[in-house]
Design an enzyme around this catalytic site. Structure first.
Site, PDB file in Angstrom:
ATOM      1  N   GLY A  75      59.072 -17.025  50.047  1.00  0.00           N
ATOM      2  CA  GLY A  75      59.247 -16.509  48.694  1.00  0.00           C
ATOM      3  C   GLY A  75      60.149 -17.376  47.831  1.00  0.00           C
ATOM      4  O   GLY A  75      59.894 -17.566  46.636  1.00  0.00           O
ATOM      5  N   ASN A 153      63.457  -5.667  45.041  1.00  0.00           N
ATOM      6  CA  ASN A 153      63.839  -5.643  46.451  1.00  0.00           C
ATOM      7  C   ASN A 153      65.011  -4.721  46.750  1.00  0.00           C
ATOM      8  O   ASN A 153      65.160  -4.253  47.864  1.00  0.00           O
ATOM      9  CB  ASN A 153      64.162  -7.060  46.932  1.00  0.00           C
ATOM     10  CG  ASN A 153      65.034  -7.826  45.976  1.00  0.00           C
ATOM     11  OD1 ASN A 153      64.703  -7.985  44.798  1.00  0.00           O
ATOM     12  ND2 ASN A 153      66.171  -8.305  46.451  1.00  0.00           N
ATOM     13  N   GLN A 181      57.936  -8.226  47.522  1.00  0.00           N
ATOM     14  CA  GLN A 181      58.171  -6.888  48.077  1.00  0.00           C
ATOM     15  C   GLN A 181      56.956  -5.979  47.897  1.00  0.00           C
ATOM     16  O   GLN A 181      56.910  -4.891  48.462  1.00  0.00           O
ATOM     17  CB  GLN A 181      59.391  -6.239  47.399  1.00  0.00           C
ATOM     18  CG  GLN A 181      60.709  -6.911  47.721  1.00  0.00           C
ATOM     19  CD  GLN A 181      61.168  -6.678  49.156  1.00  0.00           C
ATOM     20  OE1 GLN A 181      60.758  -5.727  49.819  1.00  0.00           O
ATOM     21  NE2 GLN A 181      62.035  -7.549  49.651  1.00  0.00           N
ATOM     22  N   SER A 201      55.505 -13.750  50.425  1.00  0.00           N
ATOM     23  CA  SER A 201      56.244 -14.227  51.590  1.00  0.00           C
ATOM     24  C   SER A 201      55.792 -13.428  52.808  1.00  0.00           C
ATOM     25  O   SER A 201      55.859 -12.193  52.805  1.00  0.00           O
ATOM     26  CB  SER A 201      57.747 -14.032  51.354  1.00  0.00           C
ATOM     27  OG  SER A 201      58.459 -14.435  52.498  1.00  0.00           O
ATOM     28  N   HIS A 203      56.899 -12.884  55.860  1.00  0.00           N
ATOM     29  CA  HIS A 203      57.755 -12.077  56.749  1.00  0.00           C
ATOM     30  C   HIS A 203      58.077 -10.700  56.186  1.00  0.00           C
ATOM     31  O   HIS A 203      58.660  -9.861  56.865  1.00  0.00           O
ATOM     32  CB  HIS A 203      59.032 -12.833  57.122  1.00  0.00           C
ATOM     33  CG  HIS A 203      60.070 -12.962  56.052  1.00  0.00           C
ATOM     34  ND1 HIS A 203      61.190 -12.169  56.030  1.00  0.00           N
ATOM     35  CD2 HIS A 203      60.168 -13.788  54.988  1.00  0.00           C
ATOM     36  CE1 HIS A 203      61.948 -12.523  54.994  1.00  0.00           C
ATOM     37  NE2 HIS A 203      61.342 -13.506  54.344  1.00  0.00           N
ATOM     38  N   THR A 239      53.377 -31.900  56.380  1.00  0.00           N
ATOM     39  CA  THR A 239      52.429 -31.334  57.345  1.00  0.00           C
ATOM     40  C   THR A 239      52.523 -29.818  57.328  1.00  0.00           C
ATOM     41  O   THR A 239      53.617 -29.254  57.361  1.00  0.00           O
ATOM     42  CB  THR A 239      52.732 -31.885  58.761  1.00  0.00           C
ATOM     43  OG1 THR A 239      52.601 -33.307  58.691  1.00  0.00           O
ATOM     44  CG2 THR A 239      51.778 -31.324  59.799  1.00  0.00           C
ATOM     45  N   CYS A 327      69.812 -11.037  50.957  1.00  0.00           N
ATOM     46  CA  CYS A 327      70.088 -12.419  50.602  1.00  0.00           C
ATOM     47  C   CYS A 327      71.486 -12.565  49.999  1.00  0.00           C
ATOM     48  O   CYS A 327      71.997 -13.663  49.922  1.00  0.00           O
ATOM     49  CB  CYS A 327      69.035 -12.921  49.623  1.00  0.00           C
ATOM     50  SG  CYS A 327      67.370 -12.500  50.149  1.00  0.00           S
TER      51      CYS A 327
HETATM   52  C1  LIG Z   1      61.698 -10.079  45.648  1.00  0.00           C
HETATM   53  C2  LIG Z   1      61.990 -11.233  46.546  1.00  0.00           C
HETATM   54  N1  LIG Z   1      61.693 -12.492  46.145  1.00  0.00           N
HETATM   55  C3  LIG Z   1      61.934 -13.551  46.909  1.00  0.00           C
HETATM   56  C4  LIG Z   1      62.504 -13.426  48.161  1.00  0.00           C
HETATM   57  C5  LIG Z   1      62.732 -14.635  48.989  1.00  0.00           C
HETATM   58  O1  LIG Z   1      61.774 -14.716  50.016  1.00  0.00           O
HETATM   59  P1  LIG Z   1      61.989 -15.634  51.314  1.00  0.00           P
HETATM   60  O2  LIG Z   1      62.956 -14.902  52.191  1.00  0.00           O
HETATM   61  O3  LIG Z   1      60.632 -15.714  51.945  1.00  0.00           O
HETATM   62  O4  LIG Z   1      62.481 -16.941  50.847  1.00  0.00           O
HETATM   63  C6  LIG Z   1      62.848 -12.144  48.630  1.00  0.00           C
HETATM   64  C7  LIG Z   1      63.526 -11.974  49.930  1.00  0.00           C
HETATM   65  O5  LIG Z   1      64.311 -11.091  50.130  1.00  0.00           O
HETATM   66  C8  LIG Z   1      62.570 -11.022  47.792  1.00  0.00           C
HETATM   67  O6  LIG Z   1      62.868  -9.786  48.199  1.00  0.00           O
END
Ligand SMILES: Cc1ncc(COP(=O)(O)O)c(C=O)c1O
Length: 384
Positions: A75, A153, A181, A201, A203, A239, A327
């Site tokens: 993301g 998020n 999200q 993203s 994960h 790659t 984060c």
């Molecule tokens: C809304 C949002 N954008 C971007 C990201 C970043 O994604 P990534 O962890 O894959 O870098 C997150 C991760 O918490 C997110 O919640």
């Protein structure tokens, strides 16, 4: 004390890789390990898997052409690429975003400001909603891009992105949405959202970490950020992370196939958790929109309680939660999202985010309703 079950309620930070996803990925570490750029059979097998995953992602987010999908490292890269890629392709101009975006968007915008671009950060209302009328009013003749997330998020508020995208399209301005999200939680369709660029993203929807995709509608001009080899049609050198990409393809297929049923189940559990805590704990407020919110998101502020202290006590009680965006945890600044919603610093510091997953059960909710209220009472009694 009897052993307590461990309960994971931090699915907005990351999710478990689904067993079917892992199973789909495994051959690509040891058997089909060719470089997708190689011309031999090993390489061609890898290329086939890469292109199959691209079509899975294309279908999963409602794109029309495989070329509209570019694989990324997640993301953060997708958001940076969308913003910087459009800005650098245009050379100058004005960007509109919101005060509650993820830092991957906000910090990219701040960097673009150092490069001479102008950025407007729109406010949100008390529920975290962005007003489409505000977006329209902020548009200028030199606006090159609008970026509004599909769902937040931290507080889970779902934005009216289709409406915002339609306004942008009518004015000939590109529209990007961070749907990191949203995918798997709500219906995500780049076409229906009127998005020109859309970030995902893997994960966050039971895929592997370190892989994502950026949807770029055909015809949109985007500068590259990574220069080198000719991967991703020359747009992103390096790659490809083939096992990760294969995993993302499988994960998006599963997430979109079961989205509606998962959302209905999680919404019921979410509302039971919110109601149950409001009944058992006094002076608790729900942050974010009461109904227009992600099925799995619960964000509450407990008066007179430090979110960090609550987190640690919950962890000891076997419950994994978050006191803000994963984060930003570690930083003790109050969440920029909660402050933008108009919370006081104390309310923001007293917030707790519990994010349910597809495997959260009624028994998990019962356990939180049993374990959390006495912890809040205990923390409050130490304070007063
Ligand atoms: C809304 C949002 N954008 C971007 C990201 C970043 O994604 P990534 O962890 O894959 O870098 C997150 C991760 O918490 C997110 O919640």
């Amino acid at each position: 004390m009897p052993a307590q079950s461990r309960i994971y309620l931090d699915n907005a930070a990351t999710t478990a890789c689904a067993p079917q996803v892992l199973e789909a990925m495994l051959p690509y570490f040891t058997q089909v390990y060719g470089n997708a750029s190689s011309v031999h059979t090993f390489g061609r097998e890898a290329r086939r898997a890469l292109e199959q995953a691209r079509r899975q992602v294309m279908r999963g987010l409602g794109a029309k052409h495989p070329q509209e999908i570019l694989f990324t490292s997640g993301g953060t890269e997708g958001d940076n690429w969308a913003l910087k890629g459009v800005a650098l392709a245009r050379g100058a101009g004005h960007i509109i975003t919101t005060a509650i975006e993820h830092h991957a968007v906000l910090h990219a915008c701040q960097w673009l400001e150092t490069q001479g671009f102008e950025v407007t950060y729109l406010p949100v209302d008390g529920n975290g909603l962005v007003s489409p009328a505000d977006v329209e009013r902020a548009l200028r003749p030199d606006t090159i891009l609008v970026s509004v997330m599909a769902a937040n998020n931290e507080v889970g508020t779902i934005q009216p992105v289709a409406e915002i995208g339609a306004i942008c399209r009518a004015r000939g301005v590109l529209f990007h949405t961070d749907a990191v999200q949203a995918l798997g939680a709500i219906a995500v369709d780049a076409e229906a959202m009127n998005a020109d660029l859309l970030t995902l993203s893997a994960h966050k929807f039971h895929g592997p970490k370190g892989v994502g995709a950026l949807y770029v509608r055909r015809g949109v001009k985007l500068a590259s950020l990574l220069h080198g080899g000719a991967q991703e049609r020359g747009f992103r050198a390096g790659t490809e992370n083939l096992p990760g990409i294969v995993g993302m393809g499988k994960a998006i297929e599963l997430a979109t196939a079961h989205q509606a049923e998962n959302a209905a189940r999680m919404t019921r559990l979410r509302d039971r958790l919110i109601r149950g805590l409001q009944e058992r704990v006094r002076d608790v407020r729900l942050n974010g929109h009461p109904t227009q919110r992600l099925p799995g998101n619960v964000n509450l502020s407990f008066a007179g309680v430090e979110g960090e202290a609550l987190l640690l006590r919950l962890d000891l009680a076997g419950i994994a939660a978050s006191s803000g965006s994963a984060c930003t945890s570690g930083a003790l600044d109050p969440s920029h999202v909660l402050m933008a919603l108009g919370l006081t610093e104390a309310q923001a510091q007293g917030s707790l985010r519990l994010t349910l997953g597809t495997d959260t059960t009624d028994a998990d909710i019962d356990a939180v309703l049993e374990r959390l209220p006495p912890i809040v009472a205990d923390l409050r009694s130490m304070r007063y």
